[in-house]
Design a protein around this motif. Structure first.
Motif, PDB file in Angstrom:
ATOM      1  N   SER A 275      25.914  84.780 -70.351  1.00 26.34           N
ATOM      2  CA  SER A 275      26.096  83.371 -70.637  1.00 26.34           C
ATOM      3  C   SER A 275      26.298  82.555 -68.940  1.00 26.34           C
ATOM      4  O   SER A 275      25.507  81.338 -68.362  1.00 26.34           O
ATOM      5  CB  SER A 275      26.316  82.606 -71.081  1.00 26.34           C
TER       6      SER A 275
ATOM      7  N   VAL B 185      30.475  78.887 -72.582  1.00 22.94           N
ATOM      8  CA  VAL B 185      31.285  80.192 -71.766  1.00 22.94           C
ATOM      9  C   VAL B 185      32.816  80.654 -72.424  1.00 22.94           C
ATOM     10  O   VAL B 185      33.540  79.162 -72.251  1.00 22.94           O
ATOM     11  CB  VAL B 185      31.399  80.412 -70.400  1.00 22.94           C
TER      12      VAL B 185
ATOM     13  N   PRO C 222      36.225  82.982 -72.229  1.00 17.38           N
ATOM     14  CA  PRO C 222      36.926  84.644 -72.290  1.00 17.38           C
ATOM     15  C   PRO C 222      36.367  85.555 -73.120  1.00 17.38           C
ATOM     16  O   PRO C 222      37.326  86.790 -73.159  1.00 17.38           O
ATOM     17  CB  PRO C 222      38.915  84.349 -71.756  1.00 17.38           C
TER      18      PRO C 222
ATOM     19  N   PRO D  22      35.009  88.048 -76.450  1.00 12.57           N
ATOM     20  CA  PRO D  22      33.644  88.288 -76.880  1.00 12.57           C
ATOM     21  C   PRO D  22      32.901  87.765 -77.892  1.00 12.57           C
ATOM     22  O   PRO D  22      33.947  87.093 -78.655  1.00 12.57           O
ATOM     23  CB  PRO D  22      33.870  89.560 -77.089  1.00 12.57           C
ATOM     24  N   GLN D  23      31.751  87.907 -77.889  1.00 12.58           N
ATOM     25  CA  GLN D  23      31.237  87.509 -79.093  1.00 12.58           C
ATOM     26  C   GLN D  23      31.119  86.155 -79.118  1.00 12.58           C
ATOM     27  O   GLN D  23      30.734  84.918 -80.257  1.00 12.58           O
ATOM     28  CB  GLN D  23      31.595  88.057 -80.661  1.00 12.58           C
TER      29      GLN D  23
ATOM     30  N   ASP E 240      32.824  90.827 -57.846  1.00 12.02           N
ATOM     31  CA  ASP E 240      34.564  89.453 -56.928  1.00 12.02           C
ATOM     32  C   ASP E 240      35.894  90.147 -57.321  1.00 12.02           C
ATOM     33  O   ASP E 240      37.482  89.994 -56.965  1.00 12.02           O
ATOM     34  CB  ASP E 240      34.393  88.281 -57.704  1.00 12.02           C
ATOM     35  N   LEU E 241      36.148  91.039 -58.349  1.00 10.14           N
ATOM     36  CA  LEU E 241      36.902  91.702 -59.430  1.00 10.14           C
ATOM     37  C   LEU E 241      37.101  93.355 -58.970  1.00 10.14           C
ATOM     38  O   LEU E 241      38.091  94.112 -58.890  1.00 10.14           O
ATOM     39  CB  LEU E 241      37.191  91.588 -60.687  1.00 10.14           C
TER      40      LEU E 241
ATOM     41  N   LEU F 188      30.740  84.176 -61.521  1.00  9.52           N
ATOM     42  CA  LEU F 188      31.758  83.836 -61.677  1.00  9.52           C
ATOM     43  C   LEU F 188      31.280  83.008 -59.874  1.00  9.52           C
ATOM     44  O   LEU F 188      31.617  81.822 -59.845  1.00  9.52           O
ATOM     45  CB  LEU F 188      32.623  83.524 -61.343  1.00  9.52           C
TER      46      LEU F 188
HETATM   47  N1  LIG Z   1      36.171  87.298 -62.531  1.00  8.94           N
HETATM   48  C1  LIG Z   1      34.374  86.752 -63.205  1.00  8.94           C
HETATM   49  N2  LIG Z   1      34.703  86.955 -64.127  1.00  8.94           N
HETATM   50  C2  LIG Z   1      33.333  86.066 -64.379  1.00  8.94           C
HETATM   51  C3  LIG Z   1      31.659  86.444 -64.091  1.00  8.94           C
HETATM   52  N3  LIG Z   1      31.611  86.685 -65.064  1.00  8.94           N
HETATM   53  C4  LIG Z   1      31.480  85.569 -66.500  1.00  8.94           C
HETATM   54  N4  LIG Z   1      32.938  85.794 -66.330  1.00  8.94           N
HETATM   55  C5  LIG Z   1      34.297  85.410 -67.095  1.00  8.94           C
HETATM   56  O1  LIG Z   1      33.750  86.406 -68.204  1.00  8.94           O
HETATM   57  C6  LIG Z   1      34.377  86.176 -69.844  1.00  8.94           C
HETATM   58  C7  LIG Z   1      32.788  86.120 -70.004  1.00  8.94           C
HETATM   59  O2  LIG Z   1      31.861  84.870 -70.373  1.00  8.94           O
HETATM   60  P1  LIG Z   1      30.633  85.220 -70.688  1.00  8.94           P
HETATM   61  O3  LIG Z   1      29.127  84.355 -69.157  1.00  8.94           O
HETATM   62  O4  LIG Z   1      30.988  84.051 -71.814  1.00  8.94           O
HETATM   63  O5  LIG Z   1      29.608  86.152 -71.076  1.00  8.94           O
HETATM   64  P2  LIG Z   1      28.800  87.017 -71.845  1.00  8.94           P
HETATM   65  O6  LIG Z   1      28.074  87.765 -71.543  1.00  8.94           O
HETATM   66  O7  LIG Z   1      27.960  85.702 -72.451  1.00  8.94           O
HETATM   67  O8  LIG Z   1      29.515  87.422 -73.556  1.00  8.94           O
HETATM   68  P3  LIG Z   1      28.863  87.151 -75.148  1.00  8.94           P
HETATM   69  O9  LIG Z   1      28.639  85.691 -75.540  1.00  8.94           O
HETATM   70  O10 LIG Z   1      30.754  86.657 -75.625  1.00  8.94           O
HETATM   71  O11 LIG Z   1      28.539  87.831 -75.020  1.00  8.94           O
HETATM   72  C8  LIG Z   1      34.309  84.417 -68.998  1.00  8.94           C
HETATM   73  O12 LIG Z   1      35.626  83.981 -69.021  1.00  8.94           O
HETATM   74  C9  LIG Z   1      34.136  84.392 -67.699  1.00  8.94           C
HETATM   75  O13 LIG Z   1      34.393  83.290 -67.089  1.00  8.94           O
HETATM   76  C10 LIG Z   1      32.633  87.064 -62.639  1.00  8.94           C
HETATM   77  O14 LIG Z   1      31.464  87.214 -62.245  1.00  8.94           O
HETATM   78  N5  LIG Z   1      33.619  87.453 -62.196  1.00  8.94           N
END
Ligand SMILES: Nc1nc2c(ncn2[C@@H]2O[C@H](COP(=O)(O)OP(=O)(O)OP(=O)(O)O)[C@@H](O)[C@H]2O)c(=O)[nH]1
Ligand SMILES: [Mg+2]
Length: 313
Positions: A32, A46, A48, A50-51, A139-140, A168
């Protein structure tokens, strides 16, 4: 300018490309976040945890040369209840309908069991569809792990392209979008250039409230909550009235959401109202109620009521 002029203004070049891109992957890898980054707008919530995403959600990216219809999906996982089954089905359906599959992975850690499971799912459902890997959270990644992790992810599945990105921070994202566009077939602009999603304001409001609940609660609560916007009225140009019901599975959860002297629900309300006011450009009067729908995540009839419909019912 009349309507006809508007239609002609919305023309596209002959080599215009378009198609549907299914964005899939484990929960929490940043699907997302990546879509929000590409669209430069928050269309999906969005957190931190899951799901977070529970349904397919369209994000429309438009530029002169093409239009990409991104389908955000719930994270693929092994479901433990009916809601989980619904979520996994929603993601699998998106895989089948796609012109291109964008598999998002968390490159900052080693491939997980869940990723190998997804490799099987994608292989089973992809047909001839091209697969791109978005190696996210670059970035990590420290330099020592960079190549081993990239190699390990690349070995998961035959793919046409693997890109290191940070949803991010934005690195690698423009290039990825460009490569996706080049790989899509020639086709029309399906949606007007200024449209970025197709969800209505009620859904957006419900999702923003759900996001604030997930961010403020722990353990089972984030997963046990559903939000329904009952009433959404623009009372005037400057004031929107939103009445929403927060559903939980048990009485104890209701108590936690309301909090001591109503503290928790107040905090959720304040945070949601601020974001909604920002999005709508009006003041928001937000009325929140909490109700128990016993074990709704395991009950298909209750799930249907909340808009999570498993197929063939
Ligand atoms: N450091 C870092 N964190 C990220 C990055 N992309 C996403 N995050 C973090 O990862 C977490 C999950 O991000 P989401 O976008 O909700 O992940 P998702 O894959 O959509 O998750 P679900 O909807 O639960 O399947 C959040 O805290 C984001 O800020 C990135 O490129 N770098
Ligand atoms: Mg998501």
């Amino acid at each position: 300018m009349n309507d006809l002029d508007t239609v002609f203004d919305d023309s596209w070049p002959e080599d215009h490309r378009s198609g549907v891109v299914a964005v899939v992957g484990r929960p929490n890898v940043g699907k997302s976040t990546l879509i929000n980054r590409i669209l430069r707008q928050k269309i999906a919530i969005v957190t931190p945890k899951p799901q977070t995403t529970r349904r397919q959600q369209l994000g429309i990216y438009t530029e002169e040369r093409g239009q990409i219809l991104f389908t955000d999906t719930p994270g693929l996982h092994r479901p433990h209840h009916k809601l989980g089954e619904y979520m996994v089905l929603a993601a699998e359906e998106a895989l089948k309908d796609a012109d291109l599959i964008l598999w998002v992975l968390d490159v900052s850690v080693e491939p997980q069991e869940g990723d190998r499971h997804i490799a099987e799912t994608v292989s089973r459902l992809r047909g001839e569809t091209p697969v791109f890997l978005a190696l996210n959270k670059a970035d990590l990644l420290d330099s020592a792990h960079r190549q081993p992790h990239v190699d390990a992810y690349a070995a998961l599945i035959p793919h046409e392209q693997a890109a290191l990105v940070s949803a991010l921070e934005g690195s690698g994202v423009d290039e990825l979008v460009n490569d996706i566009l080049q790989r899509l077939p020639l086709g029309p602009r399906y949606f007007p250039a200024d449209q970025v999603s197709e969800v209505n304001q009620r859904f957006v409001a419900a999702e923003v409230i759900r996001e604030k609940i997930i961010l403020n609660t722990e353990e089972e609560i984030p997963y046990s909550v559903a939000v329904e916007v009952d009433e959404f009225k623009e009372r005037s140009e400057r004031l929107s009235y939103i009445n929403a019901i927060i559903y939980v599975e048990r009485d104890t959860q209701k108590g936690i959401i309301i909090g001591k002297s109503g503290e928790m629900i107040k905090r959720i309300g304040t945070q949601a109202r601020a974001e909604l006011a920002d999005m709508l450009g009006t003041q928001v009067y937000l009325d929140l109620h909490v109700k128990v729908l016993k074990n709704w995540r395991s009950d298909e009839a209750l799930m249907r009521r909340l808009g999570y419909r498993l197929p063939k019912e």
